[in-house]
Design a protein around this motif. Structure first.
Motif, PDB file in Angstrom:
ATOM      1  N   LEU A  59       8.269  36.697  22.431  1.00  0.00           N
ATOM      2  CA  LEU A  59       7.280  37.749  22.184  1.00  0.00           C
ATOM      3  C   LEU A  59       5.867  37.176  22.256  1.00  0.00           C
ATOM      4  N   ARG A  60       4.899  38.035  22.488  1.00  0.00           N
ATOM      5  CA  ARG A  60       3.506  37.592  22.536  1.00  0.00           C
ATOM      6  C   ARG A  60       3.005  37.311  21.116  1.00  0.00           C
ATOM      7  N   CYS A  61       2.194  36.290  20.970  1.00  0.00           N
ATOM      8  CA  CYS A  61       1.600  35.972  19.667  1.00  0.00           C
ATOM      9  C   CYS A  61       0.720  37.147  19.239  1.00  0.00           C
ATOM     10  N   THR A  62       0.777  37.487  17.979  1.00  0.00           N
ATOM     11  CA  THR A  62      -0.001  38.627  17.482  1.00  0.00           C
ATOM     12  C   THR A  62      -1.244  38.195  16.710  1.00  0.00           C
ATOM     13  N   LEU A  63      -1.467  36.895  16.602  1.00  0.00           N
ATOM     14  CA  LEU A  63      -2.612  36.414  15.835  1.00  0.00           C
ATOM     15  C   LEU A  63      -3.890  36.466  16.663  1.00  0.00           C
ATOM     16  N   MET A  64      -5.007  36.500  15.961  1.00  0.00           N
ATOM     17  CA  MET A  64      -6.309  36.571  16.614  1.00  0.00           C
ATOM     18  C   MET A  64      -6.933  35.185  16.704  1.00  0.00           C
ATOM     19  N   LEU A  65      -7.651  34.962  17.787  1.00  0.00           N
ATOM     20  CA  LEU A  65      -8.410  33.725  17.961  1.00  0.00           C
ATOM     21  C   LEU A  65      -9.715  33.848  17.181  1.00  0.00           C
ATOM     22  N   ASP A  66     -10.445  32.754  17.033  1.00  0.00           N
ATOM     23  CA  ASP A  66     -11.720  32.778  16.316  1.00  0.00           C
ATOM     24  C   ASP A  66     -12.723  33.746  16.941  1.00  0.00           C
ATOM     25  N   CYS A  67     -12.603  33.961  18.256  1.00  0.00           N
ATOM     26  CA  CYS A  67     -13.541  34.845  18.963  1.00  0.00           C
ATOM     27  C   CYS A  67     -13.254  36.318  18.696  1.00  0.00           C
TER      28      CYS A  67
END
Length: 136
Positions: free
Chosen positions: A38-46
């Motif tokens: 599955l695709r990661c659901t977390l957000m990057l710092d941007c």
């Protein structure tokens, strides 16, 4: 009562998905980044979503991901452009500047105003040659 499985049960800690691993290739297929497919659901710092496949609870991955989301930006000279989020503005627009003598100087925006005016260099050479002839 056969209690022996023909697969290794791999459960993604984050998504709780179960994959039946039967060969080493199955790890690449079902857990390419160490979590699940599955695709990661977390957000990057941007602020954009992580583009990688699930990598479980490995947080450090986000600090090395280059976000390639397209974002609108404007360079210091007001040119609008589209760039990848992780990159800085590299404006390639053609610019026109005017030298102190009023000649047009052309160049690439990101490189800034050229240091010398080619027309002025040619004129200065003619002026120097003319002055030398007068002195002779």
């Amino acid at each position: 009562n056969n209690h022996c499985l023909d697969y290794f049960p791999a459960v993604c800690e984050k998504h709780k998905t179960l994959h039946k691993i039967r060969s080493p290739e199955d790890f690449v297929k079902f857990a390419p980044e160490g979590g699940c497919a599955l695709r990661c659901t977390l957000m990057l710092d941007c602020g954009h979503q992580c583009p990688k496949r699930c990598h479980g609870h490995i947080q450090y991955v986000h600090s090395i991901v280059r976000c390639k989301e397209k974002v609108k930006d404007v360079c210091s000279n007001g040119h609008k452009q589209l760039r990848e989020c992780y990159s800085t503005v590299k404006c390639t627009q053609q610019m026109k500047w005017v030298c102190p003598r009023g000649h047009s100087i052309f160049g690439i925006c990101q490189k800034g105003r050229p240091k010398t005016c080619e027309t002025c260099k040619i004129l200065e050479k003619y002026e120097e040659d003319a002055q030398k002839k007068e002195e002779e």
